[in-house]
Design a protein around this motif. Structure first.
Motif, PDB file in Angstrom:
ATOM      1  N   PRO A 173      -0.957   8.985 -11.445  1.00  0.00           N
ATOM      2  CA  PRO A 173      -1.339   8.327 -10.187  1.00  0.00           C
ATOM      3  C   PRO A 173      -0.649   6.964 -10.051  1.00  0.00           C
ATOM      4  CG  PRO A 173      -3.212   8.453 -11.697  1.00  0.00           C
ATOM      5  CD  PRO A 173      -2.073   9.167 -12.339  1.00  0.00           C
ATOM      6  N   TYR A 174      -0.403   6.602  -8.792  1.00  0.00           N
ATOM      7  CA  TYR A 174       0.220   5.306  -8.518  1.00  0.00           C
ATOM      8  C   TYR A 174      -0.788   4.179  -8.699  1.00  0.00           C
ATOM      9  CZ  TYR A 174       4.298   7.589  -6.492  1.00  0.00           C
ATOM     10  OH  TYR A 174       5.429   8.321  -6.301  1.00  0.00           O
ATOM     11  N   ASP A 175      -0.279   2.999  -8.918  1.00  0.00           N
ATOM     12  CA  ASP A 175      -1.111   1.806  -9.044  1.00  0.00           C
ATOM     13  C   ASP A 175      -1.731   1.511  -7.673  1.00  0.00           C
ATOM     14  OD1 ASP A 175      -2.257  -0.584  -9.689  1.00  0.00           O
ATOM     15  OD2 ASP A 175      -0.369  -1.678  -9.949  1.00  0.00           O
ATOM     16  N   ALA A 176      -3.045   1.413  -7.611  1.00  0.00           N
ATOM     17  CA  ALA A 176      -3.760   1.189  -6.342  1.00  0.00           C
ATOM     18  C   ALA A 176      -3.385  -0.145  -5.701  1.00  0.00           C
ATOM     19  CB  ALA A 176      -5.258   1.275  -6.566  1.00  0.00           C
ATOM     20  N   SER A 177      -2.921  -1.112  -6.488  1.00  0.00           N
ATOM     21  CA  SER A 177      -2.559  -2.411  -5.919  1.00  0.00           C
ATOM     22  C   SER A 177      -1.338  -2.319  -4.995  1.00  0.00           C
ATOM     23  CB  SER A 177      -2.301  -3.420  -7.043  1.00  0.00           C
ATOM     24  OG  SER A 177      -1.146  -3.043  -7.782  1.00  0.00           O
ATOM     25  N   LEU A 178      -0.610  -1.214  -5.078  1.00  0.00           N
ATOM     26  CA  LEU A 178       0.532  -1.036  -4.175  1.00  0.00           C
ATOM     27  C   LEU A 178       0.089  -0.951  -2.716  1.00  0.00           C
ATOM     28  CD1 LEU A 178       2.617   1.611  -6.165  1.00  0.00           C
ATOM     29  CD2 LEU A 178       3.157  -0.803  -5.869  1.00  0.00           C
ATOM     30  N   TRP A 179      -1.128  -0.474  -2.489  1.00  0.00           N
ATOM     31  CA  TRP A 179      -1.615  -0.282  -1.123  1.00  0.00           C
ATOM     32  C   TRP A 179      -2.633  -1.338  -0.695  1.00  0.00           C
ATOM     33  CZ3 TRP A 179      -0.427   3.798  -4.317  1.00  0.00           C
ATOM     34  CH2 TRP A 179       0.559   4.650  -3.840  1.00  0.00           C
TER      35      TRP A 179
END
Length: 94
Positions: free
Chosen positions: A72-78
């Motif tokens: 999963p991608y790092d949530a801070s990206l969004w």
């Protein structure tokens, strides 16, 4: 040889055929029926080779494959981004 190289070789041969027919025409004259038939056939061949080249465009190298990880991608990206169709996370939808 690639397809493009082969078609180019055929076109070169047809160019040489046209030059040879021109030399024959200087000896026989342009009223010889068989020579006119050969010239017409050569023109048809040239058109067919052009159609073949158009039907099979130049082979292009395949683009490099980009691997996308399953993690999963790092949530801070969004963080602070709007939800598509819903707006910002901290606001209510209409």
């Amino acid at each position: 040889m690639s397809l493009n190289d082969e078609v180019t070789a055929v076109q070169r041969c047809l160019d040489e055929l046209g030059r040879a027919l021109g030399r024959l025409e200087s000896h026989l004259g342009d009223r010889d029926l068989e020579l006119r038939r050969i010239r017409t056939d050569a023109a048809h061949l040239r058109e067919s080779v052009t159609l073949l080249r158009d039907a099979h465009p130049v082979e292009r190298p395949r683009p490099e494959v980009v691997r996308i990880p399953d993690a999963p991608y790092d949530a801070s990206l969004w963080k602070g981004a709007d939800e598509e169709g819903l707006g910002a996370c901290d606001r209510r939808a209409p």
